[in-house]
Design a protein around this motif. Sequence first.
Motif, mmCIF file in Angstrom:
data_model
loop_
_atom_site.group_PDB
_atom_site.id
_atom_site.type_symbol
_atom_site.label_atom_id
_atom_site.label_comp_id
_atom_site.label_asym_id
_atom_site.label_seq_id
_atom_site.Cartn_x
_atom_site.Cartn_y
_atom_site.Cartn_z
ATOM 1 N N LEU A 1 2.281 30.796 -3.299
ATOM 2 C CA LEU A 1 1.236 29.818 -3.021
ATOM 3 C C LEU A 1 1.429 28.563 -3.872
ATOM 4 C CD1 LEU A 1 -1.359 29.526 -1.322
ATOM 5 C CD2 LEU A 1 -2.620 30.444 -3.270
ATOM 6 N N SER A 2 1.362 27.408 -3.222
ATOM 7 C CA SER A 2 1.506 26.119 -3.902
ATOM 8 C C SER A 2 0.560 25.120 -3.259
ATOM 9 C CB SER A 2 2.932 25.592 -3.765
ATOM 10 O OG SER A 2 3.872 26.495 -4.299
ATOM 11 N N PHE A 3 0.432 23.952 -3.874
ATOM 12 C CA PHE A 3 -0.298 22.878 -3.232
ATOM 13 C C PHE A 3 0.391 21.547 -3.500
ATOM 14 C CE2 PHE A 3 -2.624 23.216 -7.295
ATOM 15 C CZ PHE A 3 -2.658 21.902 -7.721
ATOM 16 N N LYS B 1 -4.487 18.975 10.448
ATOM 17 C CA LYS B 1 -4.253 20.409 10.308
ATOM 18 C C LYS B 1 -2.859 20.605 9.741
ATOM 19 C CE LYS B 1 -8.098 21.487 12.320
ATOM 20 N NZ LYS B 1 -9.234 21.239 11.548
ATOM 21 N N PRO B 2 -2.635 21.408 8.728
ATOM 22 C CA PRO B 2 -3.625 22.209 8.046
ATOM 23 C C PRO B 2 -4.620 21.313 7.308
ATOM 24 C CG PRO B 2 -1.553 22.301 6.849
ATOM 25 C CD PRO B 2 -1.317 21.533 8.108
ATOM 26 N N VAL C 1 -3.446 19.741 -0.219
ATOM 27 C CA VAL C 1 -3.214 20.714 0.843
ATOM 28 C C VAL C 1 -2.536 21.935 0.219
ATOM 29 C CG1 VAL C 1 -0.971 19.748 1.549
ATOM 30 C CG2 VAL C 1 -2.288 21.090 3.177
ATOM 31 N N LEU C 2 -3.037 23.110 0.557
ATOM 32 C CA LEU C 2 -2.443 24.367 0.099
ATOM 33 C C LEU C 2 -1.415 24.832 1.121
ATOM 34 C CD1 LEU C 2 -5.648 26.233 -1.047
ATOM 35 C CD2 LEU C 2 -3.853 25.343 -2.520
ATOM 36 N N TYR C 3 -0.346 25.450 0.637
ATOM 37 C CA TYR C 3 0.609 26.041 1.568
ATOM 38 C C TYR C 3 1.184 27.315 0.974
ATOM 39 C CZ TYR C 3 4.197 23.572 -1.171
ATOM 40 O OH TYR C 3 4.984 23.085 -2.175
ATOM 41 N N ALA C 4 1.533 28.222 1.876
ATOM 42 C CA ALA C 4 2.087 29.508 1.492
ATOM 43 C C ALA C 4 3.581 29.506 1.760
ATOM 44 C CB ALA C 4 1.420 30.634 2.268
ATOM 45 N N GLN D 1 8.696 27.476 -2.501
ATOM 46 C CA GLN D 1 8.881 26.033 -2.580
ATOM 47 C C GLN D 1 10.335 25.624 -2.371
ATOM 48 O OE1 GLN D 1 6.634 24.371 -5.749
ATOM 49 N NE2 GLN D 1 7.709 22.450 -5.704
ATOM 50 N N ARG E 1 11.968 23.146 0.561
ATOM 51 C CA ARG E 1 11.000 22.211 1.115
ATOM 52 C C ARG E 1 11.331 20.810 0.647
ATOM 53 N NH1 ARG E 1 6.186 24.459 3.317
ATOM 54 N NH2 ARG E 1 6.075 26.661 2.877
#
Length: 86
Positions: free
Chosen positions: A13-15, A40-41, A76-79, A82, A85
């Motif tokens: 999990l990161s943001f 979205k997200p 924004v959070l993303y799963a 890393q 990316r």
Amino acid sequence: LGSVKLVKINNELSFAEIDIQGSAPIEIIAAFLTQIQEIKPALTWKRFDLRANMRPRRNAAPDDIQNLFFTGSLRVLYAGKQEGRK
């Protein structure tokens, strides 16, 4: 717009966070906020500040006096990992 800051919470999990600042009439700011809500997200505000121009200058144009100043940080959070990316 500021640069995007990536923060790792754990392995999965990161943001990402970006600072925003500007000046515009309330109608433009409202339209901007509406557009942000539709992304979205979903984005969340870490910080948001909206202030009226309380120091009008002597020869300021009427638009300068009616503009509001805003600053904020969107997040924004993303799963997922890393790595890879961009």
